[in-house]
Enzyme design. Structure first.
Site, PDB file in Angstrom:
ATOM      1  N   GLY A  44      39.259  71.982  62.521  1.00  0.00           N
ATOM      2  CA  GLY A  44      38.102  72.875  62.537  1.00  0.00           C
ATOM      3  C   GLY A  44      37.554  73.190  61.166  1.00  0.00           C
ATOM      4  N   ASP A  65      45.814  63.349  57.895  1.00  0.00           N
ATOM      5  CA  ASP A  65      46.032  64.026  59.169  1.00  0.00           C
ATOM      6  C   ASP A  65      46.805  63.087  60.088  1.00  0.00           C
ATOM      7  OD1 ASP A  65      45.776  65.382  61.737  1.00  0.00           O
ATOM      8  OD2 ASP A  65      44.141  66.524  60.834  1.00  0.00           O
ATOM      9  N   ASN A  73      39.490  69.771  70.942  1.00  0.00           N
ATOM     10  CA  ASN A  73      39.035  69.811  69.551  1.00  0.00           C
ATOM     11  C   ASN A  73      37.512  69.809  69.439  1.00  0.00           C
ATOM     12  OD1 ASN A  73      41.625  67.434  68.606  1.00  0.00           O
ATOM     13  ND2 ASN A  73      41.778  69.652  68.764  1.00  0.00           N
ATOM     14  N   GLN A  75      35.197  71.429  70.574  1.00  0.00           N
ATOM     15  CA  GLN A  75      34.509  72.721  70.529  1.00  0.00           C
ATOM     16  C   GLN A  75      34.211  73.161  69.099  1.00  0.00           C
ATOM     17  OE1 GLN A  75      36.863  75.442  69.654  1.00  0.00           O
ATOM     18  NE2 GLN A  75      35.807  77.313  70.292  1.00  0.00           N
ATOM     19  N   ARG A  76      34.930  72.585  68.115  1.00  0.00           N
ATOM     20  CA  ARG A  76      34.775  73.072  66.747  1.00  0.00           C
ATOM     21  C   ARG A  76      34.948  71.992  65.681  1.00  0.00           C
ATOM     22  NH1 ARG A  76      39.329  73.704  69.041  1.00  0.00           N
ATOM     23  NH2 ARG A  76      41.320  73.336  68.016  1.00  0.00           N
ATOM     24  N   ASP A 133      47.287  74.098  59.680  1.00  0.00           N
ATOM     25  CA  ASP A 133      47.517  75.295  60.492  1.00  0.00           C
ATOM     26  C   ASP A 133      48.967  75.757  60.531  1.00  0.00           C
ATOM     27  OD1 ASP A 133      48.622  73.295  61.992  1.00  0.00           O
ATOM     28  OD2 ASP A 133      47.382  73.603  63.775  1.00  0.00           O
ATOM     29  N   CYS A 176      49.500  80.487  42.307  1.00  0.00           N
ATOM     30  CA  CYS A 176      49.452  79.408  43.291  1.00  0.00           C
ATOM     31  C   CYS A 176      49.425  80.039  44.681  1.00  0.00           C
ATOM     32  CB  CYS A 176      50.648  78.469  43.138  1.00  0.00           C
ATOM     33  SG  CYS A 176      52.241  79.167  43.655  1.00  0.00           S
ATOM     34  N   CYS A 193      45.323  78.037  67.499  1.00  0.00           N
ATOM     35  CA  CYS A 193      44.058  78.294  68.190  1.00  0.00           C
ATOM     36  C   CYS A 193      44.258  78.300  69.700  1.00  0.00           C
ATOM     37  CB  CYS A 193      43.035  77.219  67.812  1.00  0.00           C
ATOM     38  SG  CYS A 193      42.552  77.243  66.079  1.00  0.00           S
ATOM     39  N   CYS A 257      55.407  78.185  40.970  1.00  0.00           N
ATOM     40  CA  CYS A 257      54.620  78.001  39.745  1.00  0.00           C
ATOM     41  C   CYS A 257      55.138  78.764  38.529  1.00  0.00           C
ATOM     42  CB  CYS A 257      53.165  78.386  39.995  1.00  0.00           C
ATOM     43  SG  CYS A 257      52.885  80.155  40.279  1.00  0.00           S
TER      44      CYS A 257
END
Length: 261
Positions: A44, A65, A73, A75-76, A133, A176, A193, A257
């Site tokens: 999204g 990915d 999926n 829808q967005r 996510d 960071c 979601c 960091c």
């Protein structure tokens, strides 16, 4: 790495509306053409971000990915169509890019990114945009960015809220992403979601805002737009609607960091 190459007449025409902006100009547009952005997550947030970054003239993308396109999926996740359902998101995103602008250079990774392969996955990028996510992936990406001295834009969205922050933990006085969330989230425990729901247009707002912030970072030191806003987290509220900004402090004990981390 950045490359300074004059734009062809066709490319000048394509980006004319950018070039007339004093904050970008011809110098800025040439700089964008030489930039390499790694997108981690093509959902999204990654979908609209990719569309606007490609439209902005970023010359090279690494698309990361490991998921397949699902009917839910659509829808967005705006780069996919019904024909993509069941196919890999990275492959489908490359197809969208090829149809949009055949001049762009694209590298794919459909392997799940983790602490072991994150540095290799983002190698050579000028900027990483993370729209994944779960915290385990986000923290692995953040640690890899710090180790590789690559700036990170981290974006998240759910229901009617979103956030976008720019991090440069490899710089001595800058935080960071791990400084922001700490070490308690190294497991894949984010809300999803599917559980909480999400307004499709909200994902679009976060993705397009992340793309705008990416252009800012990429033009740092090049044009008047280039204020990277390190350590600033922008919170987007789709119900009010409105936005507010928080400053994230560097954690001197951060294991991602800190000098001794």
């Amino acid at each position: 790495m950045s490359v300074s190459t004059p734009l062809s007449p066709a490319r000048l025409d394509r980006f004319a509306r950018h070039i007339v902006l004093p904050e970008i100009g011809g110098v800025g547009q040439v700089a964008l053409a030489g930039k390499h952005v790694a997108l981690v997550g093509l959902g999204g947030i990654g979908s609209p971000a990719l569309q606007y970054l490609a439209a902005a003239g970023i010359g090279r993308f690494t698309l990361i990915d490991d998921d397949d396109v699902d009917a839910s999926n659509l829808q967005r996740q705006t780069i996919f169509t019904s024909r993509d359902v069941g196919h890999g998101k990275a492959t489908s995103a490359r197809r969208w890019l090829a149809n949009f602008d055949e001049a762009l250079e694209v590298t794919l990774s459909d392997t799940r990114i983790d602490a072991d392969n994150s540095a290799q996955s983002i190698a050579g990028a000028d900027l990483v945009l993370d729209g994944t996510d779960n915290f385990a992936t986000r923290l692995a990406v953040s640690d890899a960015c710090v180790a590789s001295a690559i700036p990170l834009l981290s974006a998240a969205v759910g229901r009617f809220q979103g956030q976008v922050g720019a991090f440069a933990g490899h710089i001595a006085d800058q935080p960071c992403y791990r400084c922001f969330v700490g070490d308690a989230f190294d497991a894949e425990d984010c809300d999803t979601c599917a559980e909480d729901g999400i307004l499709g247009a909200m994902a679009g707002w976060v993705g397009s805002f992340a793309a705008m912030q990416a252009v800012r970072v990429l033009l740092s030191g090049v044009s008047a737009l280039g204020e990277p806003m390190w350590g600033r987290l922008h919170l987007l509220d789709g119900l009010k609607p409105g936005m507010r900004t928080l400053n994230i402090a560097k954690d001197p004990a951060c294991r991602g960091c800190a000098p001794s981390g």
